[in-house]
Design a protein around this motif. Structure first.
Motif, PDB file in Angstrom:
ATOM      1  N   MET A   1     105.640   9.997  15.328  1.00 13.85           N
ATOM      2  CA  MET A   1     105.255  10.797  15.421  1.00 13.85           C
ATOM      3  C   MET A   1     104.299  11.888  16.632  1.00 13.85           C
ATOM      4  N   ARG A   2     104.667  13.307  16.949  1.00 12.23           N
ATOM      5  CA  ARG A   2     103.594  13.299  17.237  1.00 12.23           C
ATOM      6  C   ARG A   2     103.908  15.191  17.420  1.00 12.23           C
ATOM      7  N   VAL A   3     103.100  15.443  16.762  1.00 10.46           N
ATOM      8  CA  VAL A   3     102.746  17.685  16.562  1.00 10.46           C
ATOM      9  C   VAL A   3     102.049  17.873  17.130  1.00 10.46           C
ATOM     10  N   TRP A   4     101.704  18.766  18.208  1.00  8.01           N
ATOM     11  CA  TRP A   4     100.966  19.474  18.443  1.00  8.01           C
ATOM     12  C   TRP A   4     100.317  20.735  17.804  1.00  8.01           C
ATOM     13  N   GLU A   5      99.237  21.282  18.248  1.00  7.01           N
ATOM     14  CA  GLU A   5      98.343  22.317  17.328  1.00  7.01           C
ATOM     15  C   GLU A   5      98.777  23.270  17.496  1.00  7.01           C
ATOM     16  N   ASP A   6      99.332  24.011  16.008  1.00  7.09           N
ATOM     17  CA  ASP A   6      99.667  25.426  15.175  1.00  7.09           C
ATOM     18  C   ASP A   6      99.442  26.725  17.044  1.00  7.09           C
ATOM     19  N   ARG A   7      98.506  26.205  16.812  1.00  5.78           N
ATOM     20  CA  ARG A   7      98.077  27.572  17.858  1.00  5.78           C
ATOM     21  C   ARG A   7      98.457  27.309  19.112  1.00  5.78           C
ATOM     22  N   PHE A   8      99.142  25.931  19.118  1.00  4.82           N
ATOM     23  CA  PHE A   8      99.609  25.892  21.026  1.00  4.82           C
ATOM     24  C   PHE A   8     100.688  26.539  20.826  1.00  4.82           C
ATOM     25  N   ALA A   9     101.198  26.106  19.425  1.00  4.54           N
ATOM     26  CA  ALA A   9     103.025  27.408  19.507  1.00  4.54           C
ATOM     27  C   ALA A   9     102.870  28.731  18.963  1.00  4.54           C
ATOM     28  N   VAL A  10     101.778  29.089  18.839  1.00  3.20           N
ATOM     29  CA  VAL A  10     101.113  30.838  18.995  1.00  3.20           C
ATOM     30  C   VAL A  10     101.414  31.278  19.942  1.00  3.20           C
ATOM     31  N   ASP A  11      99.978  30.390  20.826  1.00  2.00           N
ATOM     32  CA  ASP A  11      99.752  31.565  21.980  1.00  2.00           C
ATOM     33  C   ASP A  11     100.477  30.886  22.882  1.00  2.00           C
ATOM     34  N   THR A  12     101.284  30.194  23.164  1.00  4.56           N
ATOM     35  CA  THR A  12     102.027  29.826  24.284  1.00  4.56           C
ATOM     36  C   THR A  12     103.537  30.055  23.584  1.00  4.56           C
ATOM     37  N   GLY A  13     103.880  30.061  22.977  1.00  4.02           N
ATOM     38  CA  GLY A  13     105.550  31.067  22.253  1.00  4.02           C
ATOM     39  C   GLY A  13     105.659  32.461  21.345  1.00  4.02           C
ATOM     40  N   TYR A  14     104.896  31.791  20.621  1.00  4.36           N
ATOM     41  CA  TYR A  14     104.427  33.813  19.755  1.00  4.36           C
ATOM     42  C   TYR A  14     104.156  35.312  20.318  1.00  4.36           C
ATOM     43  N   MET A  15     102.971  34.675  21.257  1.00  6.65           N
ATOM     44  CA  MET A  15     101.891  36.206  21.776  1.00  6.65           C
ATOM     45  C   MET A  15     102.950  35.812  22.806  1.00  6.65           C
ATOM     46  N   ARG A  16     103.494  35.399  23.616  1.00  5.43           N
ATOM     47  CA  ARG A  16     103.989  34.693  24.612  1.00  5.43           C
ATOM     48  C   ARG A  16     105.436  35.976  24.562  1.00  5.43           C
TER      49      ARG A  16
END
Length: 151
Positions: A1-16
């Motif tokens: 299983m591969r999981v991205w760091e939360d910061r990636f989801a927040v910076d490239t997803g949420y904040m955009r």
């Protein structure tokens, strides 16, 4: 299983994504951020909540809340809890933008009617529930015990 760091989801997803959706909603209805009494949006934590408020160029009173610091991240329910909190103080004519973020982003623009006055004082609401609660421990202590927060 591969999981991205939360910061990636927040910076490239949420904040955009959230600013794009809010901007699109304002443009569609020919409004400016200052035309909104409240902008209610999901955030994973208080730091990101404040950062998003600044990114959306909102005045503190437009996005200020007691819920996140008092009970933490409730996930999907968070935006609706913010709506309940906002309606406790809302007055007729206020515009409220409700933004949910998860597997995508949704926004609903609401205009408060005179009916909101009928609700005042008839329900406990978020503030009443927070005031009436009896916490066995603080949320921060719980997070530390569960090894979800490191100090």
């Amino acid at each position: 299983m591969r999981v991205w760091e939360d910061r990636f989801a927040v910076d490239t997803g949420y904040m955009r994504v959230v600013p794009q959706v809010v901007g699109g909603m304002l443009k569609k209805h020919k409004l400016k951020a200052e035309d909104l009494a409240k902008v209610l949006f999901y955030a994973p934590n208080e730091r990101r909540y404040g950062a998003m408020g600044k990114k959306l160029k909102l005045a503190p009173e437009q996005f200020q809340t007691q819920v996140l610091g008092a009970i933490g991240n409730t996930g999907t329910a968070f935006s609706f809890m913010l709506l309940i909190e906002a309606l406790e103080e809302a007055k007729e004519g206020d515009r409220i933008l409700l933004v949910g973020y998860g597997n995508g982003c949704d926004a609903i623009l609401l205009k408060v009617t005179a009916e909101v006055e009928k609700l005042k004082g008839t329900r406990r609401g978020i503030k009443g529930s927070l005031a009436a609660r009896r916490a066995e421990m603080t949320y921060q202590t719980y997070m530390q015990w569960r090894c979800l927060l490191y100090t």
